[in-house]
Design an enzyme around this catalytic site. Sequence first.
Site, mmCIF file in Angstrom:
data_model
loop_
_atom_site.group_PDB
_atom_site.id
_atom_site.type_symbol
_atom_site.label_atom_id
_atom_site.label_comp_id
_atom_site.label_asym_id
_atom_site.label_seq_id
_atom_site.Cartn_x
_atom_site.Cartn_y
_atom_site.Cartn_z
ATOM 1 N N HIS A 1 0.828 -1.203 0.000
ATOM 2 C CA HIS A 1 0.000 0.000 0.000
ATOM 3 C C HIS A 1 0.865 1.257 0.000
ATOM 4 O O HIS A 1 0.600 2.201 -0.742
ATOM 5 C CB HIS A 1 -0.924 0.009 1.217
ATOM 6 C CG HIS A 1 -2.166 -0.801 1.060
ATOM 7 N ND1 HIS A 1 -2.154 -2.167 0.897
ATOM 8 C CD2 HIS A 1 -3.475 -0.436 1.049
ATOM 9 C CE1 HIS A 1 -3.404 -2.605 0.786
ATOM 10 N NE2 HIS A 1 -4.219 -1.578 0.879
ATOM 11 N N HIS B 1 1.284 -3.882 9.234
ATOM 12 C CA HIS B 1 2.659 -3.681 8.784
ATOM 13 C C HIS B 1 3.527 -3.163 9.927
ATOM 14 O O HIS B 1 3.063 -2.421 10.796
ATOM 15 C CB HIS B 1 2.722 -2.666 7.637
ATOM 16 C CG HIS B 1 2.536 -3.274 6.282
ATOM 17 N ND1 HIS B 1 3.423 -4.172 5.738
ATOM 18 C CD2 HIS B 1 1.561 -3.097 5.359
ATOM 19 C CE1 HIS B 1 2.996 -4.533 4.533
ATOM 20 N NE2 HIS B 1 1.872 -3.904 4.286
#
Length: 250
Positions: free
Chosen positions: A150, A199
């Site tokens: 992303h 993440h």
Amino acid sequence: MMRLNRVLTWLGSRERVVLCAVFALLGSIWIFAELADEVTDGETHELDRSVLLLMRAPNDVSDPIGPGWVEEMGRDITALGGNVVLTLLTVMVMGYLALCQRQRLALVVLVASLGSLGANTLLKQSFERDRPDLVPHGSQVYTASFPSGHSMVSAATYLTLGALLARAEKRRRLKAYYLLVAIIITLLVGISRVYLGVHWPTDVLAGWTAGAGWALGCWLLTGWLQRRGQVEPEVSNPVGLDEIPSDGRK
């Protein structure tokens, strides 16, 4: 020889900008390489763990900080870096450029977006870092962790689109606005990935670095193609001001 003269003329007229972009590109590659080395050796684990836990309630690591609407907002923001949203945005921008009769520039946008996605896929497969296991994930994940897809693809796409749209705009305020919006969205998407616990912070940092480097490379490539006449030239303001006078005088 004529094409070489055009390239040299462009370099001579914009040598400072080009040199800064080249050094920034090389710097992003170096930073990414250093991050990858540190992550591979496990030397960022404590930092990643500390930053990730800062975004969680002190008495419950399964609960992100802030009320429920903040968590929902985090999911909305992270969607801005998803493949569906980025694909739709790329298509819409390509349509805008095509309507402005800048079909070749639209093709550059397509190549930039697809290239960043492919590069991220290869990097993920190379490092195969596990996702964070300290907290529950606030979003579905299907791939490896490093670098953040992303963060990288949104940085490459939004920054590239911002830079290319700025080239197609003559007013300086709008040029700056395109770039500022691209930077803000890129930062918010990366932060949302850590906030949702999908993440590690260094995944996001590496994604930003790689994505920004990709965008810089696309910017330099576009300038080179313009000198060769392969891409429509940048729009410039003939009066050197933000706006043309309202009475139409040049």
